[in-house]
Enzyme design. Structure first.
Site, PDB file in Angstrom:
ATOM      1  N   SER A  65       4.638   6.708  -7.715  1.00  0.00           N
ATOM      2  CA  SER A  65       5.636   7.086  -8.850  1.00  0.00           C
ATOM      3  C   SER A  65       5.188   7.537 -10.138  1.00  0.00           C
ATOM      4  CB  SER A  65       6.084   5.248  -9.144  1.00  0.00           C
ATOM      5  OG  SER A  65       7.097   5.017  -8.182  1.00  0.00           O
ATOM      6  N   LYS A  68       6.631   9.927 -11.822  1.00  0.00           N
ATOM      7  CA  LYS A  68       7.900   9.896 -12.844  1.00  0.00           C
ATOM      8  C   LYS A  68       7.457  10.491 -14.094  1.00  0.00           C
ATOM      9  CE  LYS A  68      10.141   6.747  -9.562  1.00  0.00           C
ATOM     10  NZ  LYS A  68      10.063   5.154  -9.287  1.00  0.00           N
ATOM     11  N   SER A 127      10.210   1.119 -12.792  1.00  0.00           N
ATOM     12  CA  SER A 127      10.172   2.533 -11.908  1.00  0.00           C
ATOM     13  C   SER A 127      11.121   2.829 -11.060  1.00  0.00           C
ATOM     14  CB  SER A 127       8.722   2.179 -11.098  1.00  0.00           C
ATOM     15  OG  SER A 127       8.191   3.438 -10.571  1.00  0.00           O
ATOM     16  N   LYS A 244       1.926   4.369 -16.958  1.00  0.00           N
ATOM     17  CA  LYS A 244       2.960   4.618 -15.701  1.00  0.00           C
ATOM     18  C   LYS A 244       1.879   4.112 -14.413  1.00  0.00           C
ATOM     19  CE  LYS A 244       6.710   4.740 -13.473  1.00  0.00           C
ATOM     20  NZ  LYS A 244       6.164   3.966 -12.398  1.00  0.00           N
TER      21      LYS A 244
END
Length: 294
Positions: A65, A68, A127, A244
Site C-alpha cells: 500500500s 498509494k 489505507s 505510509k
C-alpha cells in the site's frame, strides 16, 4: 655564554609549548552504519538531496500500500483540482474490497457521497483500497470504469517517469498487484519527497485521526468512525511527520517515513521487512543514524 644558552632553552621550550596547545583536535569518528532486517532501505536529506543510508537501494521490490503515495500524488497533480468535488461511493468499490479482503475507508456505504479531500484521508490513513478505487475511477479518462482505471494507472506511471524513477512500475491504484507493481527504496523515497512538497499531502500524512462527514442519499450526514493512521511512528518517534505503511503476502512489511529534527528533514523507505514491528525498528535505526550524519 651561559645566559645566551639559557635563553635559547627557554625560547625553544616556549615554541614547543605553543605547538602542543595549537595542535588541531582529532575529528569524532562517524557512527557505524546500522544493520536492518528489511531487504531494502534508503534515507535522504530532503532539502539537500544527500544520501544518508542505503541497503539494496535500487532493488525492485513489491510495495504493497505504499503505492498509494503515487495514487495521492497523481490526484494532487490534476489540473484545476477541486478538493470539494463530490464522489459517489459505488457498489463496485465495496465489492472490490470484499473480493480482495482489502483494507477500507470504514463507514462509507454504497450511495454515500464523499469529497475528494475526504477520500484522500481515507486513502492515506486507514489505507482504504475502496478510496483508491474511487479516486482512480474519478480521475481516469474513458467511457468505462475499466478504461478509467487503466488511464489513471497510466498517469501514475507517467508521474514516475517524469521523476526519473527507473525501478518503478505500477499496475494497480492501491498496491494489490497483478504481477508488475514494484519500486525501489530510492525511487519510493524520491517520489515521497516530491509528494511532501504539496501542503495537503503533508497535512494528511501527519494526521493521526480524521472523521469524514459524507452525505447519505437522503441528504443527511452519516455518522462515521474516526479513520486512524496506520503509521505507528506518529506520536512514538520524535519529529515524525508521516508517511505510509504497506504490506502484503509478497511485499511483507513496508514503510515510507519522514521526520524533522533541528531544522533537518529526512525521508526514507524500508521494503520487505520480515514483520510489522521490524519495519518500525528499521526505520527508527535509519533515522537516528541519518540525523547524526545529515
Amino acid at each position: 655564554m651561559r645566559r645566551a644558552s639559557a635563553a635559547a632553552v627557554v625560547t625553544a621550550g616556549a615554541v614547543l609549548t605553543t605547538t602542543v596547545i595549537t595542535a588541531p583536535a582529532a575529528q569524532a569518528a562517524a557512527p557505524p552504519k546500522p544493520s536492518i532486517s528489511a531487504k531494502g532501505g534508503f534515507l535522504m536529506n530532503s532539502a539537500t538531496g544527500k544520501t544518508l543510508f542505503t541497503k539494496g537501494a535500487d532493488s525492485r521490490l513489491k510495495t504493497g500500500s505504499t503505492t498509494k503515495i503515487a495514487t495521492a500524488l497523481t490526484v494532487l497533480n490534476q489540473p484545476n483540482l477541486n478538493l470539494n468535488r463530490k464522489v459517489k461511493y459505488q457498489k463496485a468499490y465495496s465489492d472490490y474490497i470484499v473480493r480482495n479482503g482489502a483494507s477500507s475507508a470504514k463507514g462509507l456505504i454504497v450511495g454515500d457521497t464523499a469529497t475528494v479531500r475526504e477520500l484522500l484521508y481515507g486513502l492515506m490513513l486507514p489505507s482504504g483500497c475502496d478510496a483508491a478505487y474511487a479516486l482512480a475511477d474519478t480521475y481516469g479518462k474513458g467511457s468505462s470504469r475499466a478504461a478509467r482505471v487503466k488511464s489513471f494507472i497510466g498517469k501514475m506511471n507517467k508521474t514516475a517517469r517524469d521523476l526519473g524513477l527507473r525501478n518503478t512500475h505500477f499496475d494497480s491504484f492501491d498496491g494489490i498487484s497483478n504481477g508488475a507493481n514494484y519500486s525501489s527504496p530510492r525511487d519510493l523515497t524520491k517520489l515521497t519527497v516530491k509528494a511532501m512538497k504539496n501542503s495537503l499531502f503533508r497535512t494528511v500524512v501527519k494526521t493521526k485521526g480524521y472523521k469524514a462527514k459524507p452525505k447519505m442519499p437522503n441528504g443527511g450526514t452519516r455518522g462515521m468512525p474516526v479513520w486512524g493512521n496506520t503509521n505507528q511512528l506518529l506520536g512514538t518517534y520524535r519529529g515524525a511527520i508521516g508517511v505510509k505503511t504497506g504490506s502484503g503476502a509478497q511485499a511483507k512489511f513496508n514503510l515510507v517515513f519522514a521526520a524533522t529534527r533541528n531544522g533537518k528533514t529526512v525521508v526514507g523507505t524500508v521494503l520487505t521487512a520480515p514483520t510489522k514491528e521490524a519495519r518500525y525498528k528499521d526505520a527508527k535505526k535509519i533515522m537516528d543514524y541519518g540525523f547524526r550524519v545529515a
